[in-house]
Design an enzyme around this catalytic site. Structure first.
Site, short mmCIF file in Angstrom:
data_model
loop_
_atom_site.label_atom_id
_atom_site.label_comp_id
_atom_site.label_asym_id
_atom_site.label_seq_id
_atom_site.Cartn_x
_atom_site.Cartn_y
_atom_site.Cartn_z
CE LYS A 154 -4.06 -2.07 0.26
NZ LYS A 154 -5.04 -1.97 -0.82
CD GLU B 108 -10.16 3.89 0.44
OE1 GLU B 108 -9.96 5.10 0.26
OE2 GLU B 108 -9.50 3.00 -0.14
CB SER C 214 0.08 -8.05 -1.29
OG SER C 214 -0.80 -8.84 -0.50
C1 LIG Z 1 -1.54 -7.04 2.40
C2 LIG Z 1 -2.68 -6.69 1.52
N1 LIG Z 1 -2.82 -7.33 0.35
C3 LIG Z 1 -3.85 -7.07 -0.48
C4 LIG Z 1 -4.83 -6.15 -0.15
C5 LIG Z 1 -5.97 -5.97 -1.09
O1 LIG Z 1 -5.91 -4.79 -1.84
P1 LIG Z 1 -5.53 -4.79 -3.38
O2 LIG Z 1 -6.35 -5.81 -4.05
O3 LIG Z 1 -5.82 -3.41 -3.80
O4 LIG Z 1 -4.07 -5.12 -3.49
C6 LIG Z 1 -4.72 -5.45 1.05
C7 LIG Z 1 -5.75 -4.45 1.44
O5 LIG Z 1 -5.86 -3.99 2.54
C8 LIG Z 1 -3.63 -5.72 1.92
O6 LIG Z 1 -3.50 -5.08 3.09
#
Ligand SMILES: Cc1ncc(COP(=O)(O)O)c(C=O)c1O
Lengths: 409, 270
Positions: free
Chosen positions: A101, A123, A390
């Protein structure tokens, strides 16, 4: 098959078009008050995205503040267990604040500063985007307000306190289902009211144009690094790239630099919650209907009357009824594939990565891991999958402990 | 000529300003909606703006959000709203009804099916809060086929170039949102609104109505000096929440509020 959908000189990477559309998806469905702000943002971004000074600032902060480049790590014991293709992990969990993020937030905070806006709003669902926004606000001396559903505030108290330590104001949202989608509604309402001095940092590749484009561009650093790292560490291109999909920003970030590499399969993993058949899930690409919400046209979880459904996932970050419009388009033109993984399978992958690799993944990322292990088994040993890890799972320890019946006070 | 335009012309011919009342269909209960609509008309409301309940009313302030939630408890979907309009039409063939809502329920019904059923029910106009003219092409065609007037919004942030686009796309009237903010928020800077309205009126032959922030006779009168009509929403909807449990008390309170505004409008034009 893909090229048939495109015009003569169009490339997959040249979207959105001027008006912010990815094929029939995306666009700008907002109240009139915001149209001028979106025009202003588009203009500012168009001039900054090629501005050497802006790019130098961004690059410097990504390196020295976020800690990029994040490693591309070959998970040998996980690979062995899966018994097929090699599984490589793109370690976004090692970024400052513990998830992808921050890549977006650093870029948008710089944008806000260039536009002369002293206040940012965001948000948040799980709190990861809220923490990243509060962090960059502190870093750049901006005022910060974060909207969070009152349900999520209960579930994610650690991150709420963390945002407060960072000097942000956290506003509970008690309307609607009191989760991420309602927090987004409330952030839009704040923005409509304070548009003169406020920049809204949307946390994913959704929202009205130009947000899906800006967030994708800022997150694309993930895919650019991964592509170069793979070429250096292994050679050539991977066979597949995989990521979890909530709104879709970490997935778009790692997919985008591979879009023109036709041999690379792009696989997005949604949250199947209790199972697609139960209806209790958060997988609009797998089981949704096209509609308009939060400024763009995309696949949505909704009922026959066009009312938005409540979603379910063990991971708050995937608990969202929509998905970024570029994913909707990549699905339709069959450049990317989307599958869904249940809570149970994600929890299994969460434990497995801890035990086999000594890595604590976020529950969101665990969805991608669960599918990667199954998918690797269908490929040959000399093939390669990159999984976008992620985020890290510290924030999910209370959830896991509760599931295990352990009190950690 | 549509019911909307003929009504506005008639109001103007009487030397009056139009009074538009906004309520959310099905709030506080669908059994009360038609009766409340008739009561509004009896007190001198010229046009009824009927909110279509939605799960994610992102442009509304807390008062109208709660109204959407109250109506959704009773499953007041877009199809149900059209039934309520048809029921109203059984006894009132003259008062224009404008729907105000969000795009998704209309998409779910399908543009053509919506236009057709809305026409049959006696709907005269449509305000789609999250649909700027740039994205409205296909819906505008469907509405035009059925002679339903699309009404677009102008905001304090709207540039002159966009104002031209918005006015050209609108039929019936154009709606000036007098506040940066959600419905029901803040208080009006009357002088600024009047200046802006005068400027906008020079750009379009269509009647210009002003809404957001008009609460009572005192706020309505100065705006009506320059605008062709005023829209009152949150002030009425507040009463729906306050008197949710008592239909009779609710009706009396609504009547009292609307009477005050109508009186003030008439006095300021006299
Ligand atoms: C670690 C992590 N991965 C994935 C996401 C999902 O978001 P996005 O699909 O935009 O990557 C989030 C959202 O809070 C997250 O904290």
């Amino acid at each position: 098959m893909v090229s048939k959908q495109l015009g003569k000189n169009e490339m997959l990477t040249s979207f959105p078009d001027q008006s912010g559309h990815f094929g029939p998806y995306g666009g700008r469905f907002v109240s009139e008050t915001l149209m001028a702000a979106l025009d202003e943002l588009t203009l500012a971004y168009d001039s900054l995205k090629t501005d050497p000074e802006f790019l130098a600032e961004l690059g410097s902060d990504l390196e020295h503040y976020v800690g990029r480049a994040s490693p591309l790590y070959l998970a040998e014991r996980l690979t062995q267990q899966a018994g097929g293709a090699k599984i490589w992990l793109k370690r976004e969990d090692l970024n400052h604040t513990g998830a992808h993020k921050i890549n977006n937030c650093i870029g948008q905070a710089l944008l806000a500063r260039h536009m002369g806006k002293p206040r940012i709003i965001a948000e948040t669902g799980a709190g990861q985007h809220g923490v990243a926004s509060a962090t960059v606000a502190a870093r750049f001396g901006l005022k910060c307000t974060v909207y969070m559903g009152s349900e999520d505030i209960q579930r994610q108290s650690l991150n709420v306190y963390r945002m407060k330590l960072l000097g942000a104001e956290v506003v509970p949202v008690t309307s609607g289902s009191r989760t991420l989608k309602d927090a987004l509604n409330e952030a839009m309402r704040d923005w409509v009211t304070n548009v003169d001095d406020t920049h809204y940092i949307i946390g994913t590749v959704a929202g009205p144009h130009p947000y899906p484009m800006i967030v994708r561009d800022l997150q694309s650093v993930i895919g650019r690094e991964a592509r170069a790292q793979f070429a250096r560490q292994h050679g050539g291109l991977p066979d597949a790239v995989m990521a979890c999909v909530g709104g879709g920003s970490n997935a778009m970030g790692i997919f985008y630099p591979f879009l023109e590499d036709e041999t690379v399969r792009l696989i997005g993993v949604e949250a199947a919650g209790d199972g697609i058949m139960t209806g209790r899930h958060a997988a609009p690409l797998t089981d949704g209907i096209v509609g308009v919400l939060h400024g763009n046209r995309t696949y949505l979880m909704q009922d026959q009357a066009g009312l938005i459904s409540e979603t379910h996932s063990v991971s708050a970050g995937l608990d969202y009824p929509g998905v970024g419009p570029e994913h909707a388009w990549l699905k339709d033109i069959e450049r990317a594939e989307y599958v869904a993984v249940t809570d149970e399978a994600a929890l299994g992958a969460f434990r497995q990565l801890n035990l086999l690799e000594g890595i604590l993944p976020a529950l969101e990322s665990s969805h991608a891991l669960a599918h990667a292990v199954d998918f690797a088994a269908t490929l040959k040993k000399d093939q390669n999958i990159i999984v976008n890890l992620s985020g890290r799972g510290d924030k999910d320890i209370p959830t896991m402990a509760k599931i295990d019946g352990i009190s950690i006070g | 000529m549509g019911r909307l335009t003929s009504t506005i012309d008639a109001v103007r011919a009487r030397g009056q300003k139009a009074l538009v009342a906004y309520i959310v269909a099905g709030d506080p209960h669908p059994d009360q909606t038609v009766d409340l609509m008739h009561a509004l008309v009896a007190e001198g409301v010229d046009i009824i703006e009927l909110g279509v309940p939605f799960t994610d009313p992102e442009a509304e302030g807390p008062v109208i959000q709660l109204a959407h939630e109250r109506a959704l408890v009773h499953q007041v979907t877009l199809a149900k709203v059209l039934e309520l309009v048809a029921a109203f039409r059984l006894e009132d063939a003259n008062t224009p009804v404008v729907l105000m809502g969000y795009l998704n329920p209309i998409e779910a019904m399908g543009y053509e099916a919506f236009a057709q059923q809305a026409k049959l029910s006696g709907v005269d106009g449509l305000i789609t809060v999250n649909l700027p003219p740039e994205e409205a092409g296909p819906l505008a065609v469907a509405l035009q086929d059925k002679a339903i007037d699309p009404i677009y919004l102008l905001a304090p942030t709207t540039t002159d170039a966009r104002a031209g686009l918005v006015c050209r796309a609108s039929r019936g009237f154009v709606y000036y949102v007098s506040l940066k903010g959600t419905t029901g928020s803040g208080s009006l800077d009357v002088t600024a609104v009047c200046e802006r309205v005068a400027h906008l009126k020079a750009q379009t032959p269509l009647p210009l109505f002003v809404g957001f922030g008009i609460k009572d006779g005192a706020t309505a009168a100065p705006i009506a000096e320059v605008a062709d009509g005023v829209v009152v929403g949150s002030a009425i909807v507040t009463l729906m929440g306050e008197f949710e449990a008592s239909p009779q008390a609710l009706k009396s309170a609504v009547i009292e509020l609307v009477r005050d505004i109508r009186t003030a409008l008439n006095a300021s034009n006299a």
